[in-house]
Design a protein around this motif. Sequence first.
Motif, PDB file in Angstrom:
ATOM      1  N   ALA A   1      20.620 -11.340  22.829  1.00 55.51           N
ATOM      2  CA  ALA A   1      21.138 -10.713  21.615  1.00 55.51           C
ATOM      3  C   ALA A   1      21.085  -9.207  21.747  1.00 55.51           C
ATOM      4  CB  ALA A   1      20.306 -11.152  20.412  1.00 55.51           C
ATOM      5  N   SER A   2      22.194  -8.555  21.481  1.00 60.83           N
ATOM      6  CA  SER A   2      22.240  -7.103  21.518  1.00 60.83           C
ATOM      7  C   SER A   2      22.892  -6.598  20.250  1.00 60.83           C
ATOM      8  CB  SER A   2      23.021  -6.606  22.743  1.00 60.83           C
ATOM      9  OG  SER A   2      24.350  -7.087  22.710  1.00 60.83           O
ATOM     10  N   VAL A   3      22.559  -5.382  19.873  1.00 61.19           N
ATOM     11  CA  VAL A   3      23.059  -4.825  18.630  1.00 61.19           C
ATOM     12  C   VAL A   3      23.856  -3.573  18.932  1.00 61.19           C
ATOM     13  CG1 VAL A   3      22.411  -3.932  16.370  1.00 61.19           C
ATOM     14  CG2 VAL A   3      21.035  -5.716  17.438  1.00 61.19           C
ATOM     15  N   ARG A   4      25.068  -3.512  18.436  1.00 61.75           N
ATOM     16  CA  ARG A   4      25.879  -2.318  18.611  1.00 61.75           C
ATOM     17  C   ARG A   4      25.306  -1.181  17.774  1.00 61.75           C
ATOM     18  NH1 ARG A   4      29.430  -6.140  17.056  1.00 61.75           N
ATOM     19  NH2 ARG A   4      29.820  -5.038  15.115  1.00 61.75           N
ATOM     20  N   PRO A   5      25.582   0.084  18.170  1.00 56.18           N
ATOM     21  CA  PRO A   5      25.126   1.193  17.327  1.00 56.18           C
ATOM     22  C   PRO A   5      25.690   1.046  15.920  1.00 56.18           C
ATOM     23  CG  PRO A   5      25.880   1.995  19.463  1.00 56.18           C
ATOM     24  CD  PRO A   5      26.246   0.543  19.400  1.00 56.18           C
ATOM     25  N   ASP A   6      24.840   1.145  14.923  1.00 51.03           N
ATOM     26  CA  ASP A   6      25.239   0.929  13.538  1.00 51.03           C
ATOM     27  C   ASP A   6      24.553   1.973  12.676  1.00 51.03           C
ATOM     28  OD1 ASP A   6      25.019  -0.264  10.736  1.00 51.03           O
ATOM     29  OD2 ASP A   6      26.270  -1.763  11.704  1.00 51.03           O
ATOM     30  N   GLN A   7      25.287   2.508  11.709  1.00 49.41           N
ATOM     31  CA  GLN A   7      24.719   3.521  10.831  1.00 49.41           C
ATOM     32  C   GLN A   7      23.522   2.984  10.050  1.00 49.41           C
ATOM     33  OE1 GLN A   7      26.198   6.259  12.329  1.00 49.41           O
ATOM     34  NE2 GLN A   7      25.954   7.091  10.279  1.00 49.41           N
ATOM     35  N   SER A   8      23.426   1.656   9.933  1.00 54.21           N
ATOM     36  CA  SER A   8      22.315   1.061   9.206  1.00 54.21           C
ATOM     37  C   SER A   8      20.965   1.385   9.842  1.00 54.21           C
ATOM     38  CB  SER A   8      22.479  -0.462   9.147  1.00 54.21           C
ATOM     39  OG  SER A   8      23.691  -0.821   8.529  1.00 54.21           O
TER      40      SER A   8
ATOM     41  N   GLU B   1      17.194  -3.884  17.895  1.00 57.82           N
ATOM     42  CA  GLU B   1      16.740  -5.203  18.355  1.00 57.82           C
ATOM     43  C   GLU B   1      15.330  -5.507  17.850  1.00 57.82           C
ATOM     44  OE1 GLU B   1      19.968  -4.011  21.164  1.00 57.82           O
ATOM     45  OE2 GLU B   1      18.258  -2.992  20.249  1.00 57.82           O
ATOM     46  N   VAL B   2      14.427  -4.525  17.944  1.00 56.46           N
ATOM     47  CA  VAL B   2      13.054  -4.728  17.491  1.00 56.46           C
ATOM     48  C   VAL B   2      13.007  -4.928  15.978  1.00 56.46           C
ATOM     49  CG1 VAL B   2      10.785  -3.634  17.243  1.00 56.46           C
ATOM     50  CG2 VAL B   2      12.012  -3.482  19.413  1.00 56.46           C
ATOM     51  N   ILE B   3      13.760  -4.120  15.256  1.00 59.95           N
ATOM     52  CA  ILE B   3      13.768  -4.208  13.796  1.00 59.95           C
ATOM     53  C   ILE B   3      14.272  -5.576  13.338  1.00 59.95           C
ATOM     54  CG2 ILE B   3      14.844  -3.301  11.694  1.00 59.95           C
ATOM     55  CD1 ILE B   3      14.881  -0.545  13.083  1.00 59.95           C
ATOM     56  N   LEU B   4      15.397  -6.015  13.895  1.00 60.17           N
ATOM     57  CA  LEU B   4      15.955  -7.299  13.482  1.00 60.17           C
ATOM     58  C   LEU B   4      15.075  -8.464  13.932  1.00 60.17           C
ATOM     59  CD1 LEU B   4      19.790  -6.787  14.038  1.00 60.17           C
ATOM     60  CD2 LEU B   4      18.523  -6.798  11.883  1.00 60.17           C
ATOM     61  N   TRP B   5      14.414  -8.329  15.069  1.00 63.38           N
ATOM     62  CA  TRP B   5      13.483  -9.375  15.494  1.00 63.38           C
ATOM     63  C   TRP B   5      12.374  -9.535  14.463  1.00 63.38           C
ATOM     64  CZ3 TRP B   5       8.312  -9.845  16.494  1.00 63.38           C
ATOM     65  CH2 TRP B   5       7.902 -10.978  17.226  1.00 63.38           C
ATOM     66  N   ALA B   6      11.767  -8.425  14.050  1.00 64.29           N
ATOM     67  CA  ALA B   6      10.658  -8.479  13.089  1.00 64.29           C
ATOM     68  C   ALA B   6      11.118  -9.021  11.743  1.00 64.29           C
ATOM     69  CB  ALA B   6      10.057  -7.084  12.924  1.00 64.29           C
ATOM     70  N   VAL B   7      12.256  -8.547  11.259  1.00 70.05           N
ATOM     71  CA  VAL B   7      12.770  -8.997   9.962  1.00 70.05           C
ATOM     72  C   VAL B   7      13.091 -10.480   9.999  1.00 70.05           C
ATOM     73  CG1 VAL B   7      14.700  -8.771   8.342  1.00 70.05           C
ATOM     74  CG2 VAL B   7      13.641  -6.718   9.307  1.00 70.05           C
ATOM     75  N   ARG B   8      13.739 -10.904  11.055  1.00 68.78           N
ATOM     76  CA  ARG B   8      14.142 -12.316  11.168  1.00 68.78           C
ATOM     77  C   ARG B   8      12.923 -13.226  11.193  1.00 68.78           C
ATOM     78  NH1 ARG B   8      15.519 -15.573  15.542  1.00 68.78           N
ATOM     79  NH2 ARG B   8      15.041 -13.859  16.961  1.00 68.78           N
TER      80      ARG B   8
ATOM     81  N   VAL C   1      12.030  -5.034   5.929  1.00 71.73           N
ATOM     82  CA  VAL C   1      12.448  -6.240   5.212  1.00 71.73           C
ATOM     83  C   VAL C   1      13.194  -5.866   3.935  1.00 71.73           C
ATOM     84  CG1 VAL C   1      11.617  -8.274   3.951  1.00 71.73           C
ATOM     85  CG2 VAL C   1      10.641  -7.703   6.185  1.00 71.73           C
ATOM     86  N   GLN C   2      12.681  -4.871   3.215  1.00 69.29           N
ATOM     87  CA  GLN C   2      13.334  -4.455   1.979  1.00 69.29           C
ATOM     88  C   GLN C   2      14.711  -3.851   2.223  1.00 69.29           C
ATOM     89  OE1 GLN C   2      12.036  -5.151  -1.203  1.00 69.29           O
ATOM     90  NE2 GLN C   2      10.892  -6.396   0.252  1.00 69.29           N
ATOM     91  N   THR C   3      14.893  -3.243   3.369  1.00 73.08           N
ATOM     92  CA  THR C   3      16.180  -2.610   3.693  1.00 73.08           C
ATOM     93  C   THR C   3      17.189  -3.609   4.236  1.00 73.08           C
ATOM     94  OG1 THR C   3      15.075  -0.508   4.195  1.00 73.08           O
ATOM     95  CG2 THR C   3      17.303  -0.819   5.078  1.00 73.08           C
ATOM     96  N   TYR C   4      16.753  -4.505   5.118  1.00 72.65           N
ATOM     97  CA  TYR C   4      17.711  -5.325   5.859  1.00 72.65           C
ATOM     98  C   TYR C   4      17.822  -6.786   5.405  1.00 72.65           C
ATOM     99  CZ  TYR C   4      17.626  -1.290   8.911  1.00 72.65           C
ATOM    100  OH  TYR C   4      17.713  -0.008   9.393  1.00 72.65           O
ATOM    101  N   ALA C   5      16.850  -7.297   4.660  1.00 71.52           N
ATOM    102  CA  ALA C   5      16.933  -8.699   4.224  1.00 71.52           C
ATOM    103  C   ALA C   5      18.170  -8.929   3.354  1.00 71.52           C
ATOM    104  CB  ALA C   5      15.664  -9.087   3.468  1.00 71.52           C
ATOM    105  N   ARG C   6      18.324  -8.089   2.359  1.00 68.19           N
ATOM    106  CA  ARG C   6      19.479  -8.221   1.471  1.00 68.19           C
ATOM    107  C   ARG C   6      20.791  -7.975   2.225  1.00 68.19           C
ATOM    108  NH1 ARG C   6      22.588 -10.419  -2.012  1.00 68.19           N
ATOM    109  NH2 ARG C   6      23.580  -9.093  -3.545  1.00 68.19           N
TER     110      ARG C   6
ATOM    111  N   ARG D   1      18.464 -18.976  19.871  1.00 65.74           N
ATOM    112  CA  ARG D   1      19.133 -17.900  20.603  1.00 65.74           C
ATOM    113  C   ARG D   1      20.477 -17.565  19.964  1.00 65.74           C
ATOM    114  NH1 ARG D   1      18.075 -15.485  25.151  1.00 65.74           N
ATOM    115  NH2 ARG D   1      16.387 -16.956  25.586  1.00 65.74           N
ATOM    116  N   ALA D   2      21.237 -18.594  19.589  1.00 64.54           N
ATOM    117  CA  ALA D   2      22.531 -18.364  18.948  1.00 64.54           C
ATOM    118  C   ALA D   2      22.348 -17.682  17.598  1.00 64.54           C
ATOM    119  CB  ALA D   2      23.281 -19.687  18.777  1.00 64.54           C
ATOM    120  N   GLN D   3      21.291 -18.048  16.865  1.00 59.82           N
ATOM    121  CA  GLN D   3      21.021 -17.412  15.572  1.00 59.82           C
ATOM    122  C   GLN D   3      20.686 -15.938  15.737  1.00 59.82           C
ATOM    123  OE1 GLN D   3      18.017 -19.747  13.532  1.00 59.82           O
ATOM    124  NE2 GLN D   3      19.076 -21.654  14.014  1.00 59.82           N
ATOM    125  N   ALA D   4      19.853 -15.619  16.732  1.00 60.27           N
ATOM    126  CA  ALA D   4      19.499 -14.226  16.979  1.00 60.27           C
ATOM    127  C   ALA D   4      20.727 -13.419  17.359  1.00 60.27           C
ATOM    128  CB  ALA D   4      18.442 -14.142  18.079  1.00 60.27           C
TER     129      ALA D   4
END
Length: 241
Positions: A8-15, A24-31, A63-68, A231-234
């Motif tokens: 799983a890779s994440v494109r550069p995003d303003q978020s 990648e680390v942020i989304l791993w922890a939130v997920r 979590v407060q920023t990305y869950a929603r 893996r597909a979910q991530a």
Amino acid sequence: MARRRRVASVRPDQSFKGRQFTAEVILWAVRWYLMFPVSYRDLELMLADRSVEIAHTTIFRWVQTYAREIEKRIRPHLRSSNGSWRVDETYVRVKGRWSYLYRAVDSRGQTIDFLLSAERDVEAAKCFFRKALGQPHTVNPRTITVDKNPAYPCAVEQMKEDGELWRRSRLRQCKYLNNIVEQDHRRVKRLVRPGLGFGSFHTARRTLAGYEAMAMIRKGQVRKVGGRDMRAQATFIAELF
């Protein structure tokens, strides 16, 4: 030649602009927080075990920023639910007081929608039905199964008169037929328990949205993503950003 494993890779995003850690680390922890019954401090230790030193308060902010945001972005990718709704509400402790979490699933157990409310009355029920009917993956229900809460018949009748609900929708007040949604409440309760409730209504709404989003993914409601394929979910979540 061995096949290269898909990562799983994440494109550069303003978020993620200005964040100290990678997306990648942020989304791993939130997920992981939204999927499993762990506390923020537990997750802090889990990350430390993987050589990622971070405070539990930072994970809370993530979590407060990305869950929603995850919940909003998965909506267009959900499979359509069917027209047999099972509606019920459960209790969630917010700032030391009980609030009401309205939830609905279809006859297959697929999540239709949810709403956190401070009240348990006709207006709250109507607000929940309006929210559910406004989602891209829902259809106007042919049957709505509820418990003996007297607010539901009034809400359904008023919405039919106002043209917000299909006139042929049939309301059934039968507790045993609602076992599907009552069993589904257990997952939410299990996730909420390590945190011992929520500190504010705003915090509760955002975190619960993340819980429900991950539940939809794990139920296989997202098109082309298996409910047990981690893996597909991530990868899917990474590609949302």
